[in-house]
Design a protein around this motif. Structure first.
Motif, short mmCIF file in Angstrom:
data_model
loop_
_atom_site.label_atom_id
_atom_site.label_comp_id
_atom_site.label_asym_id
_atom_site.label_seq_id
_atom_site.Cartn_x
_atom_site.Cartn_y
_atom_site.Cartn_z
N MET A 46 9.19 6.72 0.82
CA MET A 46 8.50 5.44 0.63
C MET A 46 8.01 4.92 1.97
N ASP A 47 6.83 4.31 1.96
CA ASP A 47 6.28 3.75 3.20
C ASP A 47 7.23 2.72 3.82
N ILE A 48 7.87 1.90 2.96
CA ILE A 48 8.75 0.84 3.48
C ILE A 48 9.90 1.47 4.26
N GLU A 49 10.43 2.60 3.76
CA GLU A 49 11.55 3.25 4.43
C GLU A 49 11.13 3.72 5.83
N ARG A 50 9.92 4.27 5.92
CA ARG A 50 9.45 4.78 7.21
C ARG A 50 9.19 3.64 8.19
N ASP A 314 5.47 -4.47 -17.06
CA ASP A 314 5.46 -2.99 -16.96
C ASP A 314 5.99 -2.55 -15.60
N ALA A 315 5.54 -3.25 -14.55
CA ALA A 315 5.97 -2.89 -13.19
C ALA A 315 7.48 -3.05 -13.04
N MET A 316 8.05 -4.13 -13.62
CA MET A 316 9.49 -4.38 -13.52
C MET A 316 10.27 -3.27 -14.24
N GLU A 317 9.76 -2.81 -15.39
CA GLU A 317 10.43 -1.74 -16.15
C GLU A 317 10.49 -0.44 -15.34
N LYS A 318 9.35 -0.11 -14.70
CA LYS A 318 9.29 1.13 -13.92
C LYS A 318 10.15 1.03 -12.67
N LEU A 319 10.19 -0.17 -12.07
CA LEU A 319 11.00 -0.36 -10.87
C LEU A 319 12.49 -0.29 -11.22
N LYS A 320 12.86 -0.84 -12.37
CA LYS A 320 14.26 -0.82 -12.84
C LYS A 320 14.75 0.62 -13.04
N GLU A 355 8.43 -6.24 -1.79
CA GLU A 355 7.46 -5.33 -1.15
C GLU A 355 7.05 -4.20 -2.07
N ARG A 356 8.03 -3.65 -2.83
CA ARG A 356 7.70 -2.53 -3.72
C ARG A 356 6.80 -2.98 -4.88
N LEU A 357 7.04 -4.19 -5.39
CA LEU A 357 6.16 -4.70 -6.45
C LEU A 357 4.73 -4.83 -5.94
#
Length: 601
Positions: A46-50, A314-320, A355-357
Protein backbone atom coordinates in the motif's frame (compact mmCIF):
# COMPACT_ATOMS: atom_id res chain seq x y z
CA UNK A 1 6.01 -32.12 -0.05
CA UNK A 2 5.99 -34.10 3.18
CA UNK A 3 4.66 -32.21 6.20
CA UNK A 4 7.87 -32.65 8.19
CA UNK A 5 9.64 -30.40 5.66
CA UNK A 6 7.21 -27.48 6.10
CA UNK A 7 7.56 -24.58 8.55
CA UNK A 8 4.99 -21.86 9.31
CA UNK A 9 6.23 -18.85 11.26
CA UNK A 10 5.68 -15.11 11.71
CA UNK A 11 7.98 -12.15 12.35
CA UNK A 12 6.87 -10.05 15.35
CA UNK A 13 8.51 -7.06 17.05
CA UNK A 14 8.10 -3.54 18.37
CA UNK A 15 7.58 -0.84 15.73
CA UNK A 16 10.72 0.04 13.68
CA UNK A 17 12.80 -2.97 14.74
CA UNK A 18 13.23 -4.13 11.13
CA UNK A 19 10.54 -6.78 10.40
CA UNK A 20 9.85 -5.72 6.79
CA UNK A 21 13.59 -5.38 6.01
CA UNK A 22 14.23 -8.89 7.38
CA UNK A 23 11.34 -10.18 5.21
CA UNK A 24 13.05 -8.52 2.19
CA UNK A 25 16.32 -10.37 2.94
CA UNK A 26 14.56 -13.76 3.34
CA UNK A 27 12.79 -13.26 -0.01
CA UNK A 28 15.99 -12.10 -1.70
CA UNK A 29 17.97 -15.07 -0.36
CA UNK A 30 15.30 -17.51 -1.59
CA UNK A 31 15.46 -15.90 -5.09
CA UNK A 32 11.69 -16.18 -5.65
CA UNK A 33 11.83 -12.88 -7.56
CA UNK A 34 14.77 -11.57 -9.58
CA UNK A 35 16.96 -8.66 -8.49
CA UNK A 36 15.39 -6.27 -11.03
CA UNK A 37 11.98 -6.53 -9.32
CA UNK A 38 13.41 -6.44 -5.80
CA UNK A 39 12.74 -3.24 -3.82
CA UNK A 40 12.71 -2.21 -0.16
CA UNK A 41 9.59 -3.12 1.87
CA UNK A 42 8.49 -5.39 -0.97
CA UNK A 43 5.59 -6.83 1.07
CA UNK A 44 4.23 -3.38 1.98
CA UNK A 45 2.12 -2.98 -1.13
CA UNK A 46 0.00 0.00 0.00
CA UNK A 47 1.21 3.52 -0.77
CA UNK A 48 0.43 4.61 2.82
CA UNK A 49 2.74 1.89 4.19
CA UNK A 50 5.62 3.04 1.98
CA UNK A 51 5.12 6.74 2.75
CA UNK A 52 4.87 6.27 6.51
CA UNK A 53 7.48 3.52 6.65
CA UNK A 54 5.17 1.26 8.69
CA UNK A 55 3.44 -2.06 8.07
CA UNK A 56 -0.36 -1.93 8.37
CA UNK A 57 -1.38 -5.28 6.84
CA UNK A 58 0.15 -8.70 7.57
CA UNK A 59 1.51 -10.32 4.39
CA UNK A 60 2.15 -14.04 3.91
CA UNK A 61 4.88 -15.48 1.64
CA UNK A 62 5.99 -19.00 0.76
CA UNK A 63 9.71 -19.48 0.08
CA UNK A 64 11.79 -22.61 -0.69
CA UNK A 65 14.99 -23.36 1.26
CA UNK A 66 17.61 -26.10 0.92
CA UNK A 67 19.01 -26.82 4.38
CA UNK A 68 22.52 -27.99 5.28
CA UNK A 69 21.11 -31.51 5.76
CA UNK A 70 20.40 -31.61 2.01
CA UNK A 71 16.59 -31.57 2.30
CA UNK A 72 14.33 -29.03 0.59
CA UNK A 73 12.04 -27.15 2.96
CA UNK A 74 8.96 -25.00 2.33
CA UNK A 75 8.85 -21.96 4.63
CA UNK A 76 5.60 -20.00 5.01
CA UNK A 77 6.11 -16.75 6.89
CA UNK A 78 4.02 -13.70 7.76
CA UNK A 79 5.41 -10.16 8.12
CA UNK A 80 3.29 -8.38 10.78
CA UNK A 81 2.72 -4.74 11.87
CA UNK A 82 4.46 -3.40 15.00
CA UNK A 83 2.18 -0.55 16.06
CA UNK A 84 -0.12 -1.16 19.04
CA UNK A 85 -3.17 -0.11 16.95
CA UNK A 86 -2.67 -3.12 14.66
CA UNK A 87 -2.16 -5.78 17.33
CA UNK A 88 -5.35 -7.57 16.14
CA UNK A 89 -3.63 -8.02 12.76
CA UNK A 90 -0.67 -9.62 14.61
CA UNK A 91 -2.92 -11.96 16.66
CA UNK A 92 -4.52 -13.32 13.45
CA UNK A 93 -1.12 -13.93 11.85
CA UNK A 94 0.08 -15.75 14.98
CA UNK A 95 -2.95 -18.08 14.86
CA UNK A 96 -1.83 -19.44 11.47
CA UNK A 97 1.75 -20.30 12.59
CA UNK A 98 3.73 -22.72 14.76
CA UNK A 99 6.70 -20.45 15.43
CA UNK A 100 7.63 -16.77 15.84
CA UNK A 101 10.82 -14.83 15.19
CA UNK A 102 10.89 -12.20 17.95
CA UNK A 103 12.96 -9.34 16.56
CA UNK A 104 14.86 -7.02 18.94
CA UNK A 105 16.78 -3.90 17.90
CA UNK A 106 20.47 -4.19 18.98
CA UNK A 107 20.59 -0.50 19.96
CA UNK A 108 17.06 -0.02 21.43
CA UNK A 109 16.75 -3.34 23.27
CA UNK A 110 13.52 -4.89 24.58
CA UNK A 111 10.57 -2.47 24.31
CA UNK A 112 6.92 -2.58 25.39
CA UNK A 113 5.44 -4.12 22.20
CA UNK A 114 8.25 -6.74 22.22
CA UNK A 115 6.93 -7.99 25.57
CA UNK A 116 3.22 -7.96 24.59
CA UNK A 117 3.93 -9.71 21.23
CA UNK A 118 5.91 -12.40 23.07
CA UNK A 119 2.99 -13.05 25.46
CA UNK A 120 0.59 -13.20 22.48
CA UNK A 121 2.84 -15.84 20.85
CA UNK A 122 3.08 -17.82 24.13
CA UNK A 123 -0.75 -17.85 24.45
CA UNK A 124 -0.87 -19.70 21.10
CA UNK A 125 1.91 -22.15 22.19
CA UNK A 126 4.32 -20.91 19.52
CA UNK A 127 8.03 -21.77 19.56
CA UNK A 128 9.90 -18.45 19.91
CA UNK A 129 13.36 -17.70 18.52
CA UNK A 130 14.81 -14.33 19.62
CA UNK A 131 16.60 -12.45 16.83
CA UNK A 132 18.90 -9.51 17.56
CA UNK A 133 18.72 -7.24 14.50
CA UNK A 134 20.80 -4.19 13.40
CA UNK A 135 24.09 -5.65 14.69
CA UNK A 136 25.89 -3.48 12.09
CA UNK A 137 24.97 -0.24 13.93
CA UNK A 138 27.81 1.56 15.77
CA UNK A 139 25.48 1.89 18.80
CA UNK A 140 24.65 -1.86 18.90
CA UNK A 141 24.93 -3.35 22.40
CA UNK A 142 24.65 -7.09 21.74
CA UNK A 143 25.68 -8.28 25.23
CA UNK A 144 23.29 -5.79 26.88
CA UNK A 145 20.40 -7.00 24.69
CA UNK A 146 21.22 -10.64 25.52
CA UNK A 147 20.95 -9.77 29.23
CA UNK A 148 17.55 -8.15 28.55
CA UNK A 149 16.38 -11.27 26.65
CA UNK A 150 17.24 -13.33 29.72
CA UNK A 151 15.98 -10.88 32.38
CA UNK A 152 12.94 -9.19 30.73
CA UNK A 153 11.67 -12.00 28.46
CA UNK A 154 12.88 -15.17 30.19
CA UNK A 155 14.16 -16.62 26.89
CA UNK A 156 17.54 -18.32 26.40
CA UNK A 157 20.10 -15.69 25.30
CA UNK A 158 22.36 -18.37 23.74
CA UNK A 159 19.54 -19.22 21.28
CA UNK A 160 19.41 -15.59 20.05
CA UNK A 161 20.31 -15.24 16.36
CA UNK A 162 22.50 -12.25 15.42
CA UNK A 163 21.53 -10.66 12.09
CA UNK A 164 21.67 -7.44 10.14
CA UNK A 165 18.57 -7.31 7.94
CA UNK A 166 20.09 -4.31 6.13
CA UNK A 167 23.39 -5.94 5.08
CA UNK A 168 22.20 -9.58 5.04
CA UNK A 169 24.72 -10.69 7.68
CA UNK A 170 23.61 -13.79 9.65
CA UNK A 171 20.67 -14.67 7.35
CA UNK A 172 22.06 -18.14 6.50
CA UNK A 173 22.32 -19.16 10.17
CA UNK A 174 18.81 -17.72 10.74
CA UNK A 175 17.41 -20.04 8.03
CA UNK A 176 19.04 -23.01 9.79
CA UNK A 177 17.59 -21.89 13.16
CA UNK A 178 14.08 -21.71 11.60
CA UNK A 179 14.40 -25.31 10.35
CA UNK A 180 15.92 -26.50 13.64
CA UNK A 181 13.82 -24.76 16.33
CA UNK A 182 10.35 -24.48 14.74
CA UNK A 183 8.17 -27.61 14.73
CA UNK A 184 6.51 -28.79 11.50
CA UNK A 185 2.72 -28.31 11.22
CA UNK A 186 0.45 -31.21 12.11
CA UNK A 187 -2.81 -32.33 10.54
CA UNK A 188 -4.28 -35.16 8.44
CA UNK A 189 -4.41 -34.47 4.69
CA UNK A 190 -7.02 -37.26 4.25
CA UNK A 191 -9.46 -35.90 6.89
CA UNK A 192 -12.46 -33.68 5.94
CA UNK A 193 -11.30 -30.16 5.02
CA UNK A 194 -10.94 -27.55 7.78
CA UNK A 195 -9.29 -24.30 6.65
CA UNK A 196 -9.16 -21.11 8.73
CA UNK A 197 -9.72 -17.76 6.97
CA UNK A 198 -7.12 -15.42 8.49
CA UNK A 199 -7.40 -12.56 5.96
CA UNK A 200 -9.10 -11.50 2.69
CA UNK A 201 -8.99 -8.73 0.16
CA UNK A 202 -11.14 -7.63 -2.76
CA UNK A 203 -9.88 -7.81 -6.34
CA UNK A 204 -11.94 -5.89 -8.92
CA UNK A 205 -11.44 -8.65 -11.54
CA UNK A 206 -11.49 -11.85 -9.46
CA UNK A 207 -13.79 -11.01 -6.55
CA UNK A 208 -12.83 -11.83 -2.96
CA UNK A 209 -9.38 -13.44 -2.57
CA UNK A 210 -9.49 -15.56 0.62
CA UNK A 211 -6.26 -16.16 2.59
CA UNK A 212 -6.38 -19.52 4.41
CA UNK A 213 -4.37 -21.82 6.65
CA UNK A 214 -5.34 -25.46 5.98
CA UNK A 215 -5.56 -27.33 9.31
CA UNK A 216 -6.99 -30.66 8.05
CA UNK A 217 -7.77 -32.14 4.65
CA UNK A 218 -7.11 -30.94 1.11
CA UNK A 219 -8.62 -28.34 -1.25
CA UNK A 220 -8.10 -28.20 -5.03
CA UNK A 221 -9.40 -26.38 -8.11
CA UNK A 222 -12.91 -27.52 -9.10
CA UNK A 223 -13.99 -28.39 -5.51
CA UNK A 224 -17.18 -26.88 -4.11
CA UNK A 225 -16.33 -25.11 -0.88
CA UNK A 226 -18.75 -24.16 1.91
CA UNK A 227 -18.48 -21.41 4.54
CA UNK A 228 -19.36 -23.01 7.89
CA UNK A 229 -20.81 -19.83 9.48
CA UNK A 230 -23.52 -19.22 6.85
CA UNK A 231 -23.54 -22.34 4.61
CA UNK A 232 -22.83 -20.36 1.41
CA UNK A 233 -21.25 -22.48 -1.37
CA UNK A 234 -18.84 -21.53 -4.17
CA UNK A 235 -16.90 -23.45 -6.83
CA UNK A 236 -13.12 -23.10 -6.46
CA UNK A 237 -11.41 -21.50 -9.49
CA UNK A 238 -7.81 -21.06 -8.29
CA UNK A 239 -5.78 -22.36 -5.35
CA UNK A 240 -2.18 -21.42 -4.68
CA UNK A 241 0.52 -19.89 -2.50
CA UNK A 242 1.90 -16.37 -2.11
CA UNK A 243 5.33 -15.88 -3.65
CA UNK A 244 5.01 -12.08 -3.48
CA UNK A 245 2.69 -12.57 -6.48
CA UNK A 246 0.07 -15.36 -6.65
CA UNK A 247 1.38 -18.75 -7.75
CA UNK A 248 -1.29 -21.26 -8.73
CA UNK A 249 -0.43 -24.72 -7.30
CA UNK A 250 -3.78 -26.39 -8.07
CA UNK A 251 -4.15 -27.72 -4.50
CA UNK A 252 -3.39 -27.01 -0.83
CA UNK A 253 -3.29 -29.58 1.94
CA UNK A 254 -2.96 -29.76 5.74
CA UNK A 255 -0.16 -27.49 6.99
CA UNK A 256 -0.21 -25.14 3.97
CA UNK A 257 -0.84 -21.39 3.95
CA UNK A 258 -2.25 -19.98 0.71
CA UNK A 259 -5.17 -18.39 -1.12
CA UNK A 260 -8.46 -19.48 -2.70
CA UNK A 261 -10.28 -17.65 -5.51
CA UNK A 262 -13.85 -18.82 -6.08
CA UNK A 263 -15.53 -15.91 -7.89
CA UNK A 264 -17.00 -14.55 -4.63
CA UNK A 265 -18.67 -11.25 -5.52
CA UNK A 266 -20.86 -10.88 -2.40
CA UNK A 267 -18.45 -9.35 0.08
CA UNK A 268 -20.65 -10.05 3.13
CA UNK A 269 -20.46 -13.85 2.52
CA UNK A 270 -16.84 -13.98 3.72
CA UNK A 271 -15.82 -13.41 7.33
CA UNK A 272 -12.32 -13.49 8.81
CA UNK A 273 -12.12 -16.29 11.43
CA UNK A 274 -14.66 -18.47 9.58
CA UNK A 275 -13.90 -22.09 8.61
CA UNK A 276 -13.96 -23.38 5.02
CA UNK A 277 -14.95 -26.99 4.35
CA UNK A 278 -16.05 -29.00 1.29
CA UNK A 279 -19.77 -29.42 0.59
CA UNK A 280 -19.48 -33.13 -0.44
CA UNK A 281 -17.46 -34.14 2.64
CA UNK A 282 -17.98 -31.46 5.31
CA UNK A 283 -16.08 -31.26 8.60
CA UNK A 284 -18.03 -32.06 11.79
CA UNK A 285 -17.28 -28.72 13.48
CA UNK A 286 -15.79 -25.31 12.77
CA UNK A 287 -12.39 -24.15 14.05
CA UNK A 288 -12.41 -21.78 17.07
CA UNK A 289 -11.64 -18.70 14.91
CA UNK A 290 -10.60 -15.41 16.49
CA UNK A 291 -11.92 -13.56 19.51
CA UNK A 292 -14.17 -10.60 18.69
CA UNK A 293 -12.28 -7.34 18.33
CA UNK A 294 -13.16 -4.62 20.87
CA UNK A 295 -12.86 -1.10 19.41
CA UNK A 296 -11.76 1.63 21.83
CA UNK A 297 -12.13 4.82 19.74
CA UNK A 298 -15.39 5.81 18.01
CA UNK A 299 -16.07 8.34 15.28
CA UNK A 300 -18.77 8.93 12.66
CA UNK A 301 -17.97 8.91 8.94
CA UNK A 302 -20.10 10.90 6.49
CA UNK A 303 -19.77 11.44 2.72
CA UNK A 304 -18.94 15.03 1.77
CA UNK A 305 -21.82 14.91 -0.72
CA UNK A 306 -24.84 13.12 0.80
CA UNK A 307 -25.64 11.61 -2.64
CA UNK A 308 -22.46 9.48 -2.34
CA UNK A 309 -23.82 7.44 0.61
CA UNK A 310 -24.26 4.20 -1.42
CA UNK A 311 -20.71 4.46 -2.78
CA UNK A 312 -19.37 4.96 0.76
CA UNK A 313 -21.38 1.91 1.91
CA UNK A 314 -19.72 -0.28 -0.79
CA UNK A 315 -16.29 1.11 0.09
CA UNK A 316 -16.82 0.36 3.81
CA UNK A 317 -17.80 -3.27 3.00
CA UNK A 318 -14.68 -3.83 0.90
CA UNK A 319 -12.45 -2.16 3.50
CA UNK A 320 -13.99 -4.30 6.29
CA UNK A 321 -13.05 -7.39 4.26
CA UNK A 322 -9.38 -6.35 4.31
CA UNK A 323 -9.41 -4.82 7.82
CA UNK A 324 -11.24 -7.20 10.17
CA UNK A 325 -10.77 -4.86 13.16
CA UNK A 326 -13.03 -2.16 11.63
CA UNK A 327 -16.51 -2.13 13.21
CA UNK A 328 -19.33 0.06 11.89
CA UNK A 329 -23.11 0.61 11.87
CA UNK A 330 -25.49 3.08 10.20
CA UNK A 331 -25.71 6.58 11.67
CA UNK A 332 -27.51 9.84 10.90
CA UNK A 333 -26.73 13.52 11.59
CA UNK A 334 -28.87 16.64 11.10
CA UNK A 335 -25.89 18.57 9.76
CA UNK A 336 -24.25 15.86 7.63
CA UNK A 337 -27.00 13.40 6.63
CA UNK A 338 -26.54 9.60 6.49
CA UNK A 339 -23.23 7.99 7.44
CA UNK A 340 -21.66 5.31 9.64
CA UNK A 341 -20.72 5.17 13.32
CA UNK A 342 -17.39 3.36 13.34
CA UNK A 343 -15.14 1.79 15.98
CA UNK A 344 -11.33 1.77 15.74
CA UNK A 345 -8.43 0.29 17.73
CA UNK A 346 -6.73 3.66 18.13
CA UNK A 347 -6.20 7.06 16.55
CA UNK A 348 -3.59 5.82 14.04
CA UNK A 349 -6.08 3.15 12.94
CA UNK A 350 -8.68 5.92 12.40
CA UNK A 351 -6.18 7.97 10.32
CA UNK A 352 -5.29 4.95 8.17
CA UNK A 353 -8.99 4.13 7.52
CA UNK A 354 -9.59 7.75 6.50
CA UNK A 355 -6.63 7.72 4.11
CA UNK A 356 -7.57 4.33 2.62
CA UNK A 357 -11.17 5.45 1.99
CA UNK A 358 -9.87 8.53 0.17
CA UNK A 359 -7.04 6.84 -1.78
CA UNK A 360 -8.10 3.26 -2.44
CA UNK A 361 -11.82 3.91 -2.89
CA UNK A 362 -11.91 7.57 -4.04
CA UNK A 363 -14.29 8.69 -1.27
CA UNK A 364 -14.46 12.29 0.00
CA UNK A 365 -15.41 11.87 3.67
CA UNK A 366 -15.83 13.81 6.92
CA UNK A 367 -14.88 12.25 10.28
CA UNK A 368 -16.40 13.61 13.49
CA UNK A 369 -14.38 14.14 16.66
CA UNK A 370 -13.24 10.79 18.18
CA UNK A 371 -14.78 9.55 21.42
CA UNK A 372 -14.50 6.56 23.74
CA UNK A 373 -17.36 4.40 25.08
CA UNK A 374 -18.78 5.59 28.43
CA UNK A 375 -20.89 3.64 30.91
CA UNK A 376 -23.88 5.69 32.14
CA UNK A 377 -26.09 4.82 35.13
CA UNK A 378 -29.51 6.46 34.66
CA UNK A 379 -31.59 7.83 37.53
CA UNK A 380 -34.12 4.98 37.01
CA UNK A 381 -31.35 2.41 37.72
CA UNK A 382 -30.83 1.38 34.07
CA UNK A 383 -27.24 1.03 32.77
CA UNK A 384 -26.36 2.09 29.21
CA UNK A 385 -23.19 2.46 27.12
CA UNK A 386 -22.76 5.48 24.85
CA UNK A 387 -19.98 6.56 22.49
CA UNK A 388 -21.96 9.14 20.52
CA UNK A 389 -22.56 12.62 22.04
CA UNK A 390 -26.02 12.78 20.40
CA UNK A 391 -27.15 9.85 22.63
CA UNK A 392 -26.18 11.67 25.85
CA UNK A 393 -29.24 11.47 28.19
CA UNK A 394 -29.17 15.06 29.51
CA UNK A 395 -30.78 15.43 32.95
CA UNK A 396 -31.34 11.68 33.51
CA UNK A 397 -27.84 10.71 34.69
CA UNK A 398 -27.13 9.34 38.14
CA UNK A 399 -23.44 8.58 37.56
CA UNK A 400 -20.95 8.03 34.70
CA UNK A 401 -17.86 5.88 34.24
CA UNK A 402 -15.12 6.02 31.60
CA UNK A 403 -12.71 3.34 30.32
CA UNK A 404 -9.27 3.24 31.96
CA UNK A 405 -6.07 1.74 30.60
CA UNK A 406 -2.99 0.25 32.20
CA UNK A 407 -0.16 2.03 30.37
CA UNK A 408 3.35 0.60 30.32
CA UNK A 409 6.10 3.06 29.33
CA UNK A 410 9.73 1.93 28.92
CA UNK A 411 12.10 4.90 28.82
CA UNK A 412 15.76 5.85 29.37
CA UNK A 413 16.24 7.20 32.91
CA UNK A 414 16.98 10.83 31.97
CA UNK A 415 13.47 11.43 30.56
CA UNK A 416 11.51 10.09 33.56
CA UNK A 417 10.69 13.55 35.02
CA UNK A 418 9.07 14.95 31.87
CA UNK A 419 7.15 11.74 31.21
CA UNK A 420 5.78 11.64 34.78
CA UNK A 421 4.64 15.28 34.41
CA UNK A 422 2.89 14.39 31.13
CA UNK A 423 1.11 11.38 32.71
CA UNK A 424 -0.01 13.48 35.72
CA UNK A 425 -1.38 16.14 33.36
CA UNK A 426 -3.37 13.38 31.64
CA UNK A 427 -4.96 12.33 34.99
CA UNK A 428 -2.69 9.27 35.27
CA UNK A 429 -2.06 7.50 38.59
CA UNK A 430 1.32 5.79 38.93
CA UNK A 431 1.01 2.18 40.11
CA UNK A 432 4.58 0.96 39.62
CA UNK A 433 8.07 2.00 38.61
CA UNK A 434 11.06 -0.27 38.23
CA UNK A 435 14.52 -0.03 36.72
CA UNK A 436 15.03 -2.78 34.13
CA UNK A 437 18.79 -2.11 34.06
CA UNK A 438 21.13 0.79 34.81
CA UNK A 439 19.78 2.84 31.87
CA UNK A 440 16.10 1.98 31.39
CA UNK A 441 13.05 2.22 33.62
CA UNK A 442 9.49 0.94 33.23
CA UNK A 443 6.67 3.21 34.43
CA UNK A 444 3.19 1.77 34.92
CA UNK A 445 0.20 4.13 35.04
CA UNK A 446 -3.57 3.82 35.20
CA UNK A 447 -5.16 6.61 33.19
CA UNK A 448 -8.36 7.43 31.27
CA UNK A 449 -8.31 6.19 27.68
CA UNK A 450 -9.84 9.48 26.48
CA UNK A 451 -6.72 11.36 27.65
CA UNK A 452 -4.45 9.18 25.49
CA UNK A 453 -6.50 9.64 22.31
CA UNK A 454 -5.22 12.90 20.93
CA UNK A 455 -1.67 14.07 21.52
CA UNK A 456 -0.29 11.75 24.22
CA UNK A 457 1.78 9.51 21.95
CA UNK A 458 3.28 12.44 19.98
CA UNK A 459 4.24 14.33 23.13
CA UNK A 460 5.71 11.19 24.73
CA UNK A 461 7.94 10.70 21.68
CA UNK A 462 9.03 14.36 21.61
CA UNK A 463 9.79 14.50 25.37
CA UNK A 464 11.89 11.32 25.16
CA UNK A 465 13.51 12.15 21.78
CA UNK A 466 11.86 9.06 20.32
CA UNK A 467 13.34 6.60 22.85
CA UNK A 468 10.28 5.91 25.06
CA UNK A 469 7.97 3.06 24.02
CA UNK A 470 4.31 2.83 24.96
CA UNK A 471 1.89 -0.09 25.24
CA UNK A 472 -1.51 -0.32 26.92
CA UNK A 473 -4.38 -2.63 27.85
CA UNK A 474 -7.93 -1.57 28.67
CA UNK A 475 -8.56 -2.61 32.30
CA UNK A 476 -12.18 -1.55 32.95
CA UNK A 477 -14.30 1.42 33.99
CA UNK A 478 -13.85 4.04 36.74
CA UNK A 479 -16.16 6.90 37.86
CA UNK A 480 -15.82 10.25 36.06
CA UNK A 481 -17.56 13.65 35.92
CA UNK A 482 -18.85 13.62 32.34
CA UNK A 483 -20.50 16.48 30.42
CA UNK A 484 -21.53 17.06 26.81
CA UNK A 485 -19.77 20.00 25.18
CA UNK A 486 -21.96 21.52 22.44
CA UNK A 487 -20.60 23.86 19.78
CA UNK A 488 -23.06 26.55 18.64
CA UNK A 489 -22.66 28.49 15.41
CA UNK A 490 -24.85 31.63 15.56
CA UNK A 491 -26.85 30.09 18.39
CA UNK A 492 -27.55 26.81 16.54
CA UNK A 493 -25.89 23.62 17.88
CA UNK A 494 -23.99 21.55 15.28
CA UNK A 495 -24.50 17.93 16.37
CA UNK A 496 -21.45 16.64 14.46
CA UNK A 497 -19.15 18.91 16.51
CA UNK A 498 -20.45 17.85 19.97
CA UNK A 499 -18.02 16.03 22.29
CA UNK A 500 -18.21 14.11 25.58
CA UNK A 501 -15.54 15.56 27.91
CA UNK A 502 -14.33 15.54 31.52
CA UNK A 503 -15.97 18.53 33.27
CA UNK A 504 -12.73 20.09 34.57
CA UNK A 505 -11.17 20.07 31.11
CA UNK A 506 -14.29 21.31 29.31
CA UNK A 507 -13.44 25.04 29.30
CA UNK A 508 -9.95 24.50 27.87
CA UNK A 509 -11.29 22.11 25.22
CA UNK A 510 -14.16 24.49 24.29
CA UNK A 511 -11.73 27.40 23.86
CA UNK A 512 -9.45 25.33 21.64
CA UNK A 513 -12.32 24.18 19.41
CA UNK A 514 -13.80 27.71 19.10
CA UNK A 515 -10.38 29.18 18.34
CA UNK A 516 -9.76 26.61 15.60
CA UNK A 517 -13.21 27.05 14.06
CA UNK A 518 -12.71 30.82 13.92
CA UNK A 519 -9.80 30.25 11.55
CA UNK A 520 -11.86 27.92 9.31
CA UNK A 521 -15.23 29.69 8.92
CA UNK A 522 -15.37 32.23 6.10
CA UNK A 523 -16.40 35.80 6.99
CA UNK A 524 -20.04 36.64 6.26
CA UNK A 525 -21.94 39.88 5.78
CA UNK A 526 -22.90 39.62 9.45
CA UNK A 527 -21.15 38.80 12.72
CA UNK A 528 -20.80 35.02 13.37
CA UNK A 529 -20.69 33.85 17.00
CA UNK A 530 -18.92 30.53 17.73
CA UNK A 531 -19.75 29.34 21.24
CA UNK A 532 -18.95 26.36 23.45
CA UNK A 533 -21.75 25.39 25.83
CA UNK A 534 -22.53 22.86 28.57
CA UNK A 535 -26.32 22.70 28.64
CA UNK A 536 -27.48 26.35 28.70
CA UNK A 537 -24.20 27.68 30.12
CA UNK A 538 -21.85 29.33 27.59
CA UNK A 539 -18.23 28.62 28.57
CA UNK A 540 -16.26 29.88 25.54
CA UNK A 541 -16.79 32.26 22.63
CA UNK A 542 -15.06 33.49 19.49
CA UNK A 543 -16.46 35.95 16.94
CA UNK A 544 -15.89 36.01 13.19
CA UNK A 545 -16.11 39.69 12.23
CA UNK A 546 -18.31 40.65 9.27
CA UNK A 547 -17.11 41.72 5.86
CA UNK A 548 -17.84 45.45 5.72
CA UNK A 549 -19.14 46.87 2.47
CA UNK A 550 -18.61 50.63 2.15
CA UNK A 551 -22.16 51.81 1.32
CA UNK A 552 -21.08 55.44 1.67
CA UNK A 553 -18.59 55.24 -1.21
CA UNK A 554 -20.96 56.90 -3.69
CA UNK A 555 -22.23 59.41 -1.10
CA UNK A 556 -19.98 62.46 -1.17
CA UNK A 557 -20.95 65.79 0.41
CA UNK A 558 -24.55 66.57 1.25
CA UNK A 559 -26.51 66.19 4.46
CA UNK A 560 -25.43 63.72 7.24
CA UNK A 561 -29.01 62.36 7.41
CA UNK A 562 -28.55 60.86 3.94
CA UNK A 563 -25.51 58.87 5.15
CA UNK A 564 -27.38 57.76 8.28
CA UNK A 565 -30.27 56.56 6.15
CA UNK A 566 -27.94 54.38 4.05
CA UNK A 567 -26.22 52.93 7.16
CA UNK A 568 -29.60 52.13 8.81
CA UNK A 569 -30.73 50.42 5.62
CA UNK A 570 -27.53 48.31 5.62
CA UNK A 571 -28.05 47.44 9.29
CA UNK A 572 -31.61 46.23 8.60
CA UNK A 573 -30.40 44.12 5.68
CA UNK A 574 -27.70 42.45 7.80
CA UNK A 575 -30.24 41.73 10.54
CA UNK A 576 -32.60 40.08 8.06
CA UNK A 577 -29.70 38.12 6.50
CA UNK A 578 -28.65 36.88 9.93
CA UNK A 579 -32.19 35.60 10.58
CA UNK A 580 -32.40 33.56 7.38
CA UNK A 581 -28.71 33.02 6.55
CA UNK A 582 -27.08 29.75 7.59
CA UNK A 583 -23.32 29.64 8.04
CA UNK A 584 -21.70 27.11 5.71
CA UNK A 585 -19.24 24.86 7.55
CA UNK A 586 -16.37 23.66 5.33
CA UNK A 587 -14.91 20.14 5.69
CA UNK A 588 -11.71 21.69 7.08
CA UNK A 589 -13.75 22.89 10.09
CA UNK A 590 -14.53 19.29 11.10
CA UNK A 591 -10.90 18.27 10.53
CA UNK A 592 -9.77 21.23 12.67
CA UNK A 593 -11.83 19.92 15.59
CA UNK A 594 -10.15 16.50 15.13
CA UNK A 595 -6.81 18.20 15.75
CA UNK A 596 -8.14 20.25 18.66
CA UNK A 597 -6.34 17.98 21.11
CA UNK A 598 -2.95 19.20 19.96
CA UNK A 599 -1.25 22.07 21.76
CA UNK A 600 -2.18 25.50 20.48
CA UNK A 601 0.67 27.50 19.03
Amino acid sequence: MEMKYKRNFCIVAHIDHGKSTLADRLIQKAKIIDDRQMKNQILDNMDIERERGITIKSQAVTIPYRANDGHDYELNFVDTPGHVDFSYEVSRAIASCEGALLLIDASQGVESQTVSNMYMALEHDLAIVPVINKIDLPSADIEGVKRQIDHDLGLLPEEAQLVSAKTGEGIDSLFEAIVKFFPPPHGDADAPLQALIFDCHYDAYRGVVVHIRVMQGRIKSGDTLRMMSNGVQYKVENVGVFKVKYEDTGALEAGDVGYVIAGIKTVSDVRVGDTITLSENPAAEALPGFKEVKPVVFSSIYPLDSNDYEELKDAMEKLKLNDASLVYEKDNSLALGNGFRSGFLGLLHLEIVEERLERDFGQAVIFTSPSVRYKIMLSNGEEIFIDNPTEYPEGRIKSAEEPYIKASIITPGEYIGQIMALCNEKRGVQTNMQYLDEKRAELTYEMPLSEVLFDFYDRLKSYSRGYASFDYDVIGYKPTDLVRLDILINGKPVDALSQLVFRQGAVVQARKVCHRLKGEIARQQFKVAIQGAIGSQIIARETVNPVRKDVLAKCYGGDITRKRKLLEKQKEGKKRMKMIGDVELPQSAFLAVLKAGEDEE
